[in-house]
Design a protein around this motif. Structure first.
Motif, PDB file in Angstrom:
ATOM      1  N   LEU A   1       0.845  -1.186   0.000  1.00 11.58           N
ATOM      2  CA  LEU A   1       0.000   0.000   0.000  1.00 11.58           C
ATOM      3  C   LEU A   1       0.880   1.235   0.000  1.00 11.58           C
ATOM      4  O   LEU A   1       1.929   1.256   0.645  1.00 11.58           O
ATOM      5  N   PRO A   2       0.474   2.283  -0.699  1.00 13.34           N
ATOM      6  CA  PRO A   2       1.295   3.502  -0.726  1.00 13.34           C
ATOM      7  C   PRO A   2       1.297   4.195   0.636  1.00 13.34           C
ATOM      8  O   PRO A   2       0.356   4.042   1.430  1.00 13.34           O
ATOM      9  N   LEU A   3       2.351   4.948   0.883  1.00 21.50           N
ATOM     10  CA  LEU A   3       2.427   5.729   2.111  1.00 21.50           C
ATOM     11  C   LEU A   3       1.413   6.871   2.049  1.00 21.50           C
ATOM     12  O   LEU A   3       1.141   7.411   0.982  1.00 21.50           O
ATOM     13  N   THR A   4       0.899   7.223   3.208  1.00 20.32           N
ATOM     14  CA  THR A   4      -0.082   8.301   3.298  1.00 20.32           C
ATOM     15  C   THR A   4       0.438   9.381   4.231  1.00 20.32           C
ATOM     16  O   THR A   4       1.423   9.185   4.950  1.00 20.32           O
TER      17      THR A   4
ATOM     18  N   ASN B   1       3.074   9.413   7.779  1.00 23.82           N
ATOM     19  CA  ASN B   1       4.086  10.412   8.147  1.00 23.82           C
ATOM     20  C   ASN B   1       3.818  11.008   9.516  1.00 23.82           C
ATOM     21  O   ASN B   1       4.752  11.342  10.247  1.00 23.82           O
ATOM     22  N   GLU B   2       2.547  11.149   9.867  1.00 25.18           N
ATOM     23  CA  GLU B   2       2.202  11.690  11.183  1.00 25.18           C
ATOM     24  C   GLU B   2       2.463  10.669  12.295  1.00 25.18           C
ATOM     25  O   GLU B   2       2.881  11.037  13.392  1.00 25.18           O
ATOM     26  N   TRP B   3       2.223   9.402  12.013  1.00 30.39           N
ATOM     27  CA  TRP B   3       2.423   8.363  13.018  1.00 30.39           C
ATOM     28  C   TRP B   3       3.896   8.013  13.210  1.00 30.39           C
ATOM     29  O   TRP B   3       4.293   7.576  14.297  1.00 30.39           O
ATOM     30  N   LEU B   4       4.706   8.188  12.172  1.00 30.58           N
ATOM     31  CA  LEU B   4       6.100   7.756  12.214  1.00 30.58           C
ATOM     32  C   LEU B   4       6.861   8.251  13.445  1.00 30.58           C
ATOM     33  O   LEU B   4       7.445   7.442  14.169  1.00 30.58           O
ATOM     34  N   PRO B   5       6.859   9.564  13.760  1.00 30.36           N
ATOM     35  CA  PRO B   5       7.631  10.000  14.935  1.00 30.36           C
ATOM     36  C   PRO B   5       7.092   9.430  16.248  1.00 30.36           C
ATOM     37  O   PRO B   5       7.868   9.155  17.169  1.00 30.36           O
ATOM     38  N   LEU B   6       5.792   9.220  16.335  1.00 30.21           N
ATOM     39  CA  LEU B   6       5.210   8.644  17.557  1.00 30.21           C
ATOM     40  C   LEU B   6       5.653   7.199  17.750  1.00 30.21           C
ATOM     41  O   LEU B   6       6.006   6.780  18.855  1.00 30.21           O
ATOM     42  N   VAL B   7       5.635   6.435  16.661  1.00 29.96           N
ATOM     43  CA  VAL B   7       6.024   5.033  16.741  1.00 29.96           C
ATOM     44  C   VAL B   7       7.525   4.913  17.012  1.00 29.96           C
ATOM     45  O   VAL B   7       7.948   4.081  17.817  1.00 29.96           O
ATOM     46  N   VAL B   8       8.313   5.768  16.403  1.00 31.12           N
ATOM     47  CA  VAL B   8       9.757   5.772  16.669  1.00 31.12           C
ATOM     48  C   VAL B   8       9.997   6.089  18.147  1.00 31.12           C
ATOM     49  O   VAL B   8      10.748   5.383  18.826  1.00 31.12           O
ATOM     50  N   ARG B   9       9.360   7.125  18.649  1.00 34.26           N
ATOM     51  CA  ARG B   9       9.527   7.510  20.058  1.00 34.26           C
ATOM     52  C   ARG B   9       9.177   6.344  20.981  1.00 34.26           C
ATOM     53  O   ARG B   9       9.935   6.014  21.900  1.00 34.26           O
ATOM     54  N   ASP B  10       8.033   5.711  20.741  1.00 34.76           N
ATOM     55  CA  ASP B  10       7.629   4.612  21.611  1.00 34.76           C
ATOM     56  C   ASP B  10       8.534   3.396  21.451  1.00 34.76           C
ATOM     57  O   ASP B  10       8.786   2.674  22.422  1.00 34.76           O
TER      58      ASP B  10
ATOM     59  N   PHE C   1       2.239  -1.100  12.334  1.00 34.51           N
ATOM     60  CA  PHE C   1       3.208  -2.190  12.374  1.00 34.51           C
ATOM     61  C   PHE C   1       3.039  -3.105  11.162  1.00 34.51           C
ATOM     62  O   PHE C   1       4.018  -3.505  10.533  1.00 34.51           O
ATOM     63  N   GLN C   2       1.803  -3.409  10.819  1.00 34.39           N
ATOM     64  CA  GLN C   2       1.552  -4.256   9.658  1.00 34.39           C
ATOM     65  C   GLN C   2       2.091  -3.587   8.391  1.00 34.39           C
ATOM     66  O   GLN C   2       2.730  -4.224   7.563  1.00 34.39           O
ATOM     67  N   LYS C   3       1.848  -2.297   8.262  1.00 32.33           N
ATOM     68  CA  LYS C   3       2.348  -1.579   7.092  1.00 32.33           C
ATOM     69  C   LYS C   3       3.876  -1.515   7.118  1.00 32.33           C
ATOM     70  O   LYS C   3       4.522  -1.593   6.084  1.00 32.33           O
ATOM     71  N   LEU C   4       4.453  -1.414   8.301  1.00 37.17           N
ATOM     72  CA  LEU C   4       5.907  -1.403   8.448  1.00 37.17           C
ATOM     73  C   LEU C   4       6.510  -2.705   7.928  1.00 37.17           C
ATOM     74  O   LEU C   4       7.563  -2.712   7.300  1.00 37.17           O
ATOM     75  N   LEU C   5       5.809  -3.809   8.160  1.00 37.22           N
ATOM     76  CA  LEU C   5       6.293  -5.102   7.688  1.00 37.22           C
ATOM     77  C   LEU C   5       6.134  -5.261   6.179  1.00 37.22           C
ATOM     78  O   LEU C   5       6.894  -5.999   5.557  1.00 37.22           O
ATOM     79  N   THR C   6       5.161  -4.601   5.602  1.00 37.49           N
ATOM     80  CA  THR C   6       4.866  -4.838   4.187  1.00 37.49           C
ATOM     81  C   THR C   6       5.308  -3.723   3.254  1.00 37.49           C
ATOM     82  O   THR C   6       5.281  -3.900   2.039  1.00 37.49           O
TER      83      THR C   6
ATOM     84  N   ARG D   1       9.518   1.105   1.818  1.00 36.28           N
ATOM     85  CA  ARG D   1       9.861   2.531   1.972  1.00 36.28           C
ATOM     86  C   ARG D   1       9.606   2.992   3.409  1.00 36.28           C
ATOM     87  O   ARG D   1      10.437   3.673   4.004  1.00 36.28           O
ATOM     88  N   LEU D   2       8.470   2.595   3.975  1.00 34.47           N
ATOM     89  CA  LEU D   2       8.168   2.952   5.360  1.00 34.47           C
ATOM     90  C   LEU D   2       9.193   2.318   6.294  1.00 34.47           C
ATOM     91  O   LEU D   2       9.656   2.956   7.241  1.00 34.47           O
ATOM     92  N   ARG D   3       9.576   1.088   6.007  1.00 36.64           N
ATOM     93  CA  ARG D   3      10.567   0.404   6.829  1.00 36.64           C
ATOM     94  C   ARG D   3      11.894   1.153   6.807  1.00 36.64           C
ATOM     95  O   ARG D   3      12.517   1.364   7.848  1.00 36.64           O
ATOM     96  N   ARG D   4      12.337   1.597   5.619  1.00 41.86           N
ATOM     97  CA  ARG D   4      13.595   2.365   5.522  1.00 41.86           C
ATOM     98  C   ARG D   4      13.491   3.687   6.272  1.00 41.86           C
ATOM     99  O   ARG D   4      14.429   4.083   6.975  1.00 41.86           O
ATOM    100  N   LEU D   5      12.361   4.394   6.127  1.00 41.64           N
ATOM    101  CA  LEU D   5      12.162   5.662   6.845  1.00 41.64           C
ATOM    102  C   LEU D   5      12.208   5.433   8.355  1.00 41.64           C
ATOM    103  O   LEU D   5      12.846   6.183   9.095  1.00 41.64           O
ATOM    104  N   PHE D   6      11.528   4.403   8.799  1.00 40.36           N
ATOM    105  CA  PHE D   6      11.473   4.079  10.224  1.00 40.36           C
ATOM    106  C   PHE D   6      12.875   3.783  10.761  1.00 40.36           C
ATOM    107  O   PHE D   6      13.286   4.338  11.783  1.00 40.36           O
ATOM    108  N   LEU D   7      13.611   2.921  10.074  1.00 38.27           N
ATOM    109  CA  LEU D   7      14.956   2.571  10.531  1.00 38.27           C
ATOM    110  C   LEU D   7      15.882   3.782  10.516  1.00 38.27           C
ATOM    111  O   LEU D   7      16.706   3.948  11.419  1.00 38.27           O
TER     112      LEU D   7
END
Length: 105
Positions: A50-53, A57-66, A81-86, A89-95
């Motif tokens: 699924l494409p990033l929305t 982008n809004e959830w990314l800093p919250l999930v990183v912080r937690d 988390f499910q989107k992070l696994l699939t 691009r989101l996985r690379r941004l998160f890491l």
């Protein structure tokens, strides 16, 4: 045209990225208890994520912080988390965000 070798290399990279994500979250004690079971349910990486929305982008800093706090992000943020696994691009941004935050300390 994409060759079979390119697809194999892409799959290898995706699996490597996935293991990097898993290991990093395990180090932070933020990997879900059922995370390995969920990984086994994730199909091979030969389909389109699924494409990033804007919401991602809004959830990314919250999930990183937690994650840095050791929160089980699979439990706290199941859809993310499910989107992070699939989504590679989101996985690379998160890491990248995890690495940036940990190197700042």
């Amino acid at each position: 045209m994409v060759s079979g070798f390119d697809v194999l290399e892409s799959d290898k990279q995706q699996k490597s990225d996935m293991m990097t994500l898993r290991n990093r979250l395990k180090d932070l004690q933020a990997w879900p208890a059922a995370g390995d079971d969920l990984l086994n349910l994730v199909p091979d990486f030969n389909w389109h994520p699924l494409p990033l929305t804007e919401s991602d982008n809004e959830w990314l800093p919250l999930v990183v912080r937690d994650s840095l706090r050791g929160v089980d992000i699979g439990f706290q943020y199941p859809a993310f988390f499910q989107k992070l696994l699939t989504n590679p691009r989101l996985r690379r941004l998160f890491l990248s965000e995890i690495e940036r935050a940990t190197s700042a300390h």
